[in-house]
Design an enzyme around this catalytic site. Structure first.
Site, short mmCIF file in Angstrom:
data_model
loop_
_atom_site.label_atom_id
_atom_site.label_comp_id
_atom_site.label_asym_id
_atom_site.label_seq_id
_atom_site.Cartn_x
_atom_site.Cartn_y
_atom_site.Cartn_z
N CYS A 1 6.20 -5.45 0.47
CA CYS A 1 6.36 -4.12 -0.14
C CYS A 1 6.30 -3.01 0.91
CB CYS A 1 5.35 -3.94 -1.27
SG CYS A 1 5.87 -2.65 -2.43
N HIS B 1 5.17 -8.71 -4.29
CA HIS B 1 3.78 -9.00 -3.88
C HIS B 1 3.39 -10.44 -4.25
CE1 HIS B 1 2.38 -4.83 -3.07
NE2 HIS B 1 3.36 -4.51 -3.91
N GLY C 1 0.88 -1.17 0.00
CA GLY C 1 0.00 0.00 0.00
C GLY C 1 0.90 1.20 0.00
N GLU C 2 0.61 2.17 0.82
CA GLU C 2 1.49 3.34 0.94
C GLU C 2 1.94 3.41 2.39
OE1 GLU C 2 2.13 4.65 -2.00
OE2 GLU C 2 3.72 5.73 -0.95
N SER C 3 3.24 3.21 2.61
CA SER C 3 3.72 3.09 3.99
C SER C 3 3.40 4.33 4.83
CB SER C 3 5.21 2.78 4.01
OG SER C 3 5.91 3.64 3.15
N ARG D 1 12.91 3.39 -0.15
CA ARG D 1 11.56 3.40 -0.75
C ARG D 1 11.64 3.73 -2.23
NH1 ARG D 1 7.84 7.42 2.01
NH2 ARG D 1 6.24 6.26 0.87
N GLU E 1 1.07 -12.15 -3.11
CA GLU E 1 -0.39 -12.32 -3.04
C GLU E 1 -1.07 -12.08 -4.39
OE1 GLU E 1 1.29 -9.80 -1.99
OE2 GLU E 1 0.22 -7.93 -2.43
N ILE F 1 5.94 -3.47 -7.40
CA ILE F 1 5.15 -2.28 -7.72
C ILE F 1 5.64 -1.11 -6.86
CG2 ILE F 1 2.82 -1.29 -7.81
CD1 ILE F 1 1.78 -4.24 -7.78
N ARG F 2 6.29 -0.15 -7.49
CA ARG F 2 6.92 0.97 -6.75
C ARG F 2 7.61 0.43 -5.49
NH1 ARG F 2 2.00 2.56 -7.17
NH2 ARG F 2 1.78 3.04 -4.98
N1 GLN Z 1 5.90 2.86 -2.71
C1 GLN Z 1 5.17 2.41 -1.57
C2 GLN Z 1 5.75 2.99 -0.28
O1 GLN Z 1 6.83 3.50 -0.28
C3 GLN Z 1 5.13 0.91 -1.48
C4 GLN Z 1 4.42 0.36 -2.69
C5 GLN Z 1 3.71 -0.94 -2.47
O2 GLN Z 1 3.47 -1.37 -1.34
N2 GLN Z 1 3.29 -1.54 -3.55
O3 GLN Z 1 5.13 2.93 0.73
#
Ligand code: GLN
Length: 195
Positions: A74, A174, A42-44, A104, A176, A133-134
């Site tokens: 992630c 990921h 997600g987004e930390s 990150r 999952e 993913i990112r």
């Molecule tokens: N870029 C996100 C972060 O820094 C992590 C991306 C992800 O969990 N897919 O939190």
């Protein structure tokens, strides 16, 4: 399953496939009940903010320090890292527990996401399909942590993307999203051993 933000449903399915009884955690009372926890991608920054608002931040830090098995994928890996590299995007705090420095969004903006096959120590059989993913990578592995997976090809070959320390497991990718529950099975085995 930490369910404040992220791809919760996919992790619940993978945990169920791995033989676990998976529930969502959004309140301190629910956190107190579980034998293991998955921190989703997600987004930390958002997950940290929400964890504080929902009074989960300190209780989870404490449970990790007490040995709760946790798997972070992630953003979840970032949240389990003791240190976040200042050269990447900063983050005010993490739950910590794994003696690593993460960077990150490390693979760069141009390469927002990519996939490749790689091996993870403790996962038998054919290579795993890893979806990034990112994603963060592990910039530095301290003496208490163990690198268990690396990028295999391209300009980032050799970068550490899976780590383990005691009851804590983390991947930059990921699992999952691929329908392959072997990483979740590795984690479920860890939870059973700890219990
Ligand atoms: N870029 C996100 C972060 O820094 C992590 C991306 C992800 O969990 N897919 O939190």
């Amino acid at each position: 399953m930490f369910a404040l933000q992220g791809d919760v449903r996919e992790h619940l399915q993978a945990l169920t496939a791995a033989g676990a009884e998976a529930v969502t955690v959004r309140r301190p009372e629910e956190l107190a009940e579980v034998d293991g926890l998955v921190l989703p991608g997600g987004e930390s920054t958002t997950i940290v903010k929400l964890a504080k608002i929902f009074d989960l931040f300190d209780p989870l830090r404490d449970r990790i320090a007490d040995g709760l098995p946790v798997y972070g994928s992630c953003a979840g890996m970032i949240l389990l890292a003791d240190r976040v590299d200042a050269g990447g995007s900063p983050l005010e705090a993490t739950f910590g527990g794994i003696d690593i420095t993460v960077r990150r969004n490390a693979f760069g903006r141009q390469v927002d996401s990519f996939e490749e096959d790689l091996a993870v120590e403790g996962v038998d059989g054919e290579p795993l399909r890893a979806v990034f993913i990112r994603a963060p990578w592990v910039q530095q592995v301290g003496p208490a942590a163990q690198a268990i997976g690396h990028v295999t090809g391209g300009e980032h070959a050799g970068r550490v993307v899976a780590v383990r320390q005691g009851n804590l497991l983390a991947t930059s990718f990921h699992p999952e999203l691929t329908g392959d529950a072997r990483i979740h099975a590795l984690f479920v085995a860890l939870v059973r051993e700890a219990g």
